[in-house]
Design a protein around this motif. Structure first.
Motif, PDB file in Angstrom:
ATOM      1  N   TYR A   1      -1.128 -58.956 -52.979  1.00 10.05           N
ATOM      2  CA  TYR A   1      -0.219 -57.878 -52.602  1.00 10.05           C
ATOM      3  C   TYR A   1      -0.977 -56.557 -52.454  1.00 10.05           C
ATOM      4  N   VAL A   2      -2.051 -56.409 -53.224  1.00 13.27           N
ATOM      5  CA  VAL A   2      -2.872 -55.199 -53.112  1.00 13.27           C
ATOM      6  C   VAL A   2      -3.570 -55.171 -51.764  1.00 13.27           C
ATOM      7  N   LEU A   3      -4.067 -56.336 -51.313  1.00 10.01           N
ATOM      8  CA  LEU A   3      -4.672 -56.421 -49.983  1.00 10.01           C
ATOM      9  C   LEU A   3      -3.670 -56.043 -48.915  1.00 10.01           C
ATOM     10  N   ALA A   4      -2.452 -56.568 -49.053  1.00 10.03           N
ATOM     11  CA  ALA A   4      -1.421 -56.278 -48.066  1.00 10.03           C
ATOM     12  C   ALA A   4      -1.060 -54.795 -48.059  1.00 10.03           C
ATOM     13  N   ALA A   5      -0.996 -54.180 -49.241  1.00  9.94           N
ATOM     14  CA  ALA A   5      -0.668 -52.754 -49.328  1.00  9.94           C
ATOM     15  C   ALA A   5      -1.751 -51.901 -48.669  1.00  9.94           C
ATOM     16  N   ALA A   6      -3.014 -52.223 -48.940  1.00  5.85           N
ATOM     17  CA  ALA A   6      -4.112 -51.463 -48.339  1.00  5.85           C
ATOM     18  C   ALA A   6      -4.125 -51.620 -46.821  1.00  5.85           C
ATOM     19  N   ALA A   7      -3.911 -52.849 -46.345  1.00  6.09           N
ATOM     20  CA  ALA A   7      -3.894 -53.085 -44.903  1.00  6.09           C
ATOM     21  C   ALA A   7      -2.718 -52.379 -44.243  1.00  6.09           C
ATOM     22  N   SER A   8      -1.578 -52.350 -44.904  1.00  3.47           N
ATOM     23  CA  SER A   8      -0.408 -51.663 -44.357  1.00  3.47           C
ATOM     24  C   SER A   8      -0.673 -50.169 -44.234  1.00  3.47           C
ATOM     25  N   LEU A   9      -1.346 -49.594 -45.232  1.00  7.40           N
ATOM     26  CA  LEU A   9      -1.709 -48.177 -45.163  1.00  7.40           C
ATOM     27  C   LEU A   9      -2.649 -47.925 -43.992  1.00  7.40           C
ATOM     28  N   SER A  10      -3.580 -48.852 -43.759  1.00 11.59           N
ATOM     29  CA  SER A  10      -4.498 -48.719 -42.628  1.00 11.59           C
ATOM     30  C   SER A  10      -3.733 -48.750 -41.314  1.00 11.59           C
ATOM     31  N   PHE A  11      -2.748 -49.628 -41.214  1.00 15.61           N
ATOM     32  CA  PHE A  11      -1.933 -49.738 -39.995  1.00 15.61           C
ATOM     33  C   PHE A  11      -1.186 -48.432 -39.720  1.00 15.61           C
ATOM     34  N   VAL A  12      -0.598 -47.842 -40.739  1.00 11.58           N
ATOM     35  CA  VAL A  12       0.154 -46.595 -40.564  1.00 11.58           C
ATOM     36  C   VAL A  12      -0.783 -45.462 -40.143  1.00 11.58           C
ATOM     37  N   MET A  13      -1.924 -45.359 -40.802  1.00 19.04           N
ATOM     38  CA  MET A  13      -2.857 -44.266 -40.506  1.00 19.04           C
ATOM     39  C   MET A  13      -3.474 -44.401 -39.117  1.00 19.04           C
ATOM     40  N   ALA A  14      -3.604 -45.617 -38.634  1.00 24.08           N
ATOM     41  CA  ALA A  14      -4.262 -45.839 -37.337  1.00 24.08           C
ATOM     42  C   ALA A  14      -3.555 -45.110 -36.207  1.00 24.08           C
ATOM     43  N   TRP A  15      -2.241 -44.945 -36.310  1.00 25.95           N
ATOM     44  CA  TRP A  15      -1.495 -44.298 -35.230  1.00 25.95           C
ATOM     45  C   TRP A  15      -1.854 -42.824 -35.066  1.00 25.95           C
ATOM     46  N   GLY A  16      -2.438 -42.215 -36.071  1.00 32.71           N
ATOM     47  CA  GLY A  16      -2.776 -40.798 -35.979  1.00 32.71           C
ATOM     48  C   GLY A  16      -4.209 -40.508 -35.584  1.00 32.71           C
ATOM     49  N   MET A  17      -4.955 -41.532 -35.170  1.00 34.77           N
ATOM     50  CA  MET A  17      -6.375 -41.359 -34.882  1.00 34.77           C
ATOM     51  C   MET A  17      -6.651 -40.759 -33.507  1.00 34.77           C
ATOM     52  N   GLY A  18      -5.645 -40.612 -32.680  1.00 35.88           N
ATOM     53  CA  GLY A  18      -5.858 -39.956 -31.393  1.00 35.88           C
ATOM     54  C   GLY A  18      -6.105 -40.939 -30.258  1.00 35.88           C
ATOM     55  N   TRP A  19      -5.439 -40.691 -29.128  1.00 34.61           N
ATOM     56  CA  TRP A  19      -5.615 -41.526 -27.935  1.00 34.61           C
ATOM     57  C   TRP A  19      -6.719 -40.900 -27.097  1.00 34.61           C
ATOM     58  N   VAL A  20      -7.960 -41.290 -27.376  1.00 32.71           N
ATOM     59  CA  VAL A  20      -9.130 -40.674 -26.758  1.00 32.71           C
ATOM     60  C   VAL A  20      -9.908 -41.722 -25.982  1.00 32.71           C
ATOM     61  N   ASP A  21     -10.303 -41.368 -24.778  1.00 30.94           N
ATOM     62  CA  ASP A  21     -11.139 -42.238 -23.954  1.00 30.94           C
ATOM     63  C   ASP A  21     -12.592 -41.805 -24.152  1.00 30.94           C
ATOM     64  N   VAL A  22     -13.373 -42.602 -24.883  1.00 34.08           N
ATOM     65  CA  VAL A  22     -14.753 -42.218 -25.181  1.00 34.08           C
ATOM     66  C   VAL A  22     -15.631 -42.230 -23.944  1.00 34.08           C
ATOM     67  N   ARG A  23     -15.195 -42.867 -22.883  1.00 28.92           N
ATOM     68  CA  ARG A  23     -16.002 -42.887 -21.651  1.00 28.92           C
ATOM     69  C   ARG A  23     -16.109 -41.502 -21.033  1.00 28.92           C
ATOM     70  N   LYS A  24     -15.181 -40.602 -21.352  1.00 29.57           N
ATOM     71  CA  LYS A  24     -15.184 -39.261 -20.782  1.00 29.57           C
ATOM     72  C   LYS A  24     -15.921 -38.256 -21.647  1.00 29.57           C
ATOM     73  N   LYS A  25     -16.540 -38.757 -22.756  1.00 31.60           N
ATOM     74  CA  LYS A  25     -17.189 -37.854 -23.690  1.00 31.60           C
ATOM     75  C   LYS A  25     -18.688 -37.776 -23.503  1.00 31.60           C
ATOM     76  N   VAL A  26     -19.260 -38.676 -22.699  1.00 31.66           N
ATOM     77  CA  VAL A  26     -20.713 -38.731 -22.580  1.00 31.66           C
ATOM     78  C   VAL A  26     -21.130 -38.467 -21.149  1.00 31.66           C
ATOM     79  N   PRO A  27     -21.866 -37.391 -20.872  1.00 25.18           N
ATOM     80  CA  PRO A  27     -22.368 -37.151 -19.523  1.00 25.18           C
ATOM     81  C   PRO A  27     -23.302 -38.255 -19.097  1.00 25.18           C
ATOM     82  N   GLU A  28     -23.265 -38.606 -17.822  1.00 24.03           N
ATOM     83  CA  GLU A  28     -24.090 -39.711 -17.337  1.00 24.03           C
ATOM     84  C   GLU A  28     -25.570 -39.435 -17.490  1.00 24.03           C
TER      85      GLU A  28
END
Length: 555
Positions: A520-547
């Protein structure tokens, strides 16, 4: 991240850069151009990846290889009462120094700082290998912990400076995959050394492999993300006063008291004892004072609030820490189920964990390749948290009669956690300027260590308390304290009742129910990871590096 927050971070970066003439040039160069000055390519990149993967493997291996060697170590030194310190000394030393390492990496050439930390780790390994007493062994573990505090974030910092942002997911996937392998294989390797050679080789193995990897790294030119001066006494005299040593001196006692409370409370003292309460109160006071000091220091703080308060930073740190906690706790409790309940030996329990190991590696590499291809890391973090939480819930239904297809299938689903293993690192590197990348990664690793320490104690407490209760209920003829003292090996568990006793089935059920509760501790930690993942930002890393940042011949 808002433009105002990004401006604050860059302003902090510029303040630090003004400390030397070399950094002044960095101040005049946009962050995107700094990052694209030069990259490692060709055979040098291959050697660098081999070197960093070896370092990463050895440090992560050191955390798990000792588990199967400890019984023999305590017998050799005749100090069973020191068993908690064999793990605790390493953890305490690593956790207390961790936040300071990011500041060091942000001011001094990352390669040489990294080699310095690994040199300390190697010294600790040598002390453990030649230890003639339990006290000497504990000192060696503490020294190794000090060295390990700067290795994970150092390896990630060096790699982020050596390759373009777009290609980092693939390379970091390989790096993290090696770490995943070592966490799981550690108990098997440690058991083999202890049984067939000597437990001292659990630590000697770090010396030749680490020395060779260090040689590779020393001869390769690794660029820094920002211009830094060459190491000299004059530079050290400038840098040391700016390391926020006062903040560290306040933080370290607080962290030590907190971890000691967790260590003692789970083994030696009742949770409501004056010792544990006093340690928690002392830790709370020290951390409160530390936060006030860090706020006063502003951007010169060991953990700058201007960085941590940005949503993508603290959200990514929690997502990564909670996901890695699920991984490490799985590696801790799965062998208990397979040995105590299924009745297999240490080596075979590792074989039974191959579905989790192999699927985890596949998803680490696959997510890295697809992140490079499509540019987005957030979907993989979300999928990893969701699937790991579901898998942990399914695994908590395992029992003595669970069929092979079930425990294989559930472990494969648990391996999807690999999708999110590097998402947080990529998120920080694509949202922070190069000057604060090392600080961000150090904060990430610190949160991982803290979460793992806390959740490991919680999981262990739930497991032991459930076992005491279940043994009393299901197998009243068995002494509950004797069941705890027996450990989790197949032979010891089955020796709790006479051969052929009908009560054996209930003993196995008690261990199985206790394992399920820990899941249950594993499940709780994974659930917290799932919730936090939504706030990480919708970023396209391909647009961050000049060619222009990539070179021909990049691997």
């Amino acid at each position: 991240m808002t433009s105002l927050e990004l401006h604050d971070i860059r302003a902090a970066s510029d303040t630090r850069a003004a400390a030397s003439a070399g950094n002044k040039a960095n101040e005049e160069t946009p962050a995107s151009e700094i990052e694209s000055i030069e990259y490692v390519s060709g055979y040098k990149l291959v050697l660098l990846l081999i070197s960093l993967s070896t370092f990463f493997f050895l440090v992560m291996l050191d955390m798990s290889i000792i588990t199967t060697a400890v019984p023999q170590i305590t017998s050799d030194f005749q100090r069973l009462q020191d068993i908690g310190w064999y793990h605790g000394a390493y953890q305490l030393a690593s956790a207390t120094l961790q936040p300071l390492t990011g500041t060091v990496y942000s001011r001094i050439s990352a390669k040489w700082v990294f080699l310095g930390f690994f040199g300390v780790f190697e010294l600790g390994s040598l002390l453990c290998g030649v230890a003639q007493s339990s006290t000497m062994f504990i000192v060696g573990r503490a020294v190794a912990g000090l060295g390990s505090s700067g290795i994970q974030n150092g390896a990630l910092t060096i790699l982020s400076s050596a390759v373009p942002l777009l290609k980092r997911p693939v390379y970091m996937g390989f790096l993290i995959a090696f770490g995943q392998i070592s966490i799981i294989l550690g108990p098997l390797i440690g058991g083999a050394f202890t049984q067939y050679v000597t437990w001292r080789w659990c630590f000697y193995i770090n010396l030749p492999l680490g020395g060779l990897a260090g040689l590779f790294l020393a001869v390769i030119h690794v660029p820094d993300a920002t211009v830094k001066p060459q190491i000299s006494l004059a530079v050290l005299r400038q840098v040391i006063p700016r390391l926020d040593l006062i903040g560290f001196s306040i933080f370290a006692p607080g962290a030590i008291m907190f971890l000691l409370a967790l260590q003692f409370g789970s083994s030696e003292y009742p949770w409501n004892s004056p010792t544990i309460i006093g340690l928690f109160c002392g830790a709370g006071a020290a951390i409160a004072l530390f936060l006030l000091w860090e706020r006063r220091q502003g951007d010169d703080a060991m953990i700058p609030f201007s960085m941590v308060r940005i949503r993508v930073v603290w959200v990514s740190a929690i997502q990564y820490a909670s996901l890695m906690t699920s991984t490490m706790l799985g590696g801790q409790f799965f062998p208990i189920y397979f040995q105590s309940v299924k009745g297999v030996g240490a080596t075979m329990s590792g074989v039974y964990m191959l579905p989790s190991i192999l699927s985890g590696l596949v998803f680490v590499v696959l997510s890295g390749v697809l992140t490079t291809r499509f540019g987005y890391y957030l979907p993989w973090a979300v999928v990893a948290g969701l699937c790991t939480a579901i898998a942990s819930g399914l695994i908590s239904t395992w029992g003595p009669e669970t069929e092979i297809a079930e425990w294989i299938g559930y472990q494969v689903l648990f391996g999807v956690r690999g999708c999110g293993a590097q998402a947080a690192i990529i998120a920080l590197q694509s949202n922070l300027p190069p000057a604060q990348s090392a600080l961000g990664i150090a904060f990430l690793i610190f949160c991982q260590n803290l979460f793992t320490a806390v959740f490991a104690v919680v999981g262990n407490t739930i497991f032991t308390q459930t076992l005491l209760k279940e043994i009393s209920r299901l197998a009243p003829s068995v002494n509950p304290a004797g069941a705890l003292a027996a450990g989790g090996s197949a032979e010891a568990v089955r020796a709790l009742v006479p051969a052929g006793s009908p009560e054996l089935a209930n003993v196995l059920l008690a261990f199985s129910n206790s394992f399920d509760a820990a899941c249950y501790v594993l499940a709780a930690a994974a659930s917290l990871s799932f919730v936090m993942a939504w706030g990480m930002g919708w970023v396209d890393v391909r647009k961050k590096v000049p060619e222009k940042g990539t070179e021909k011949g990049d691997v």
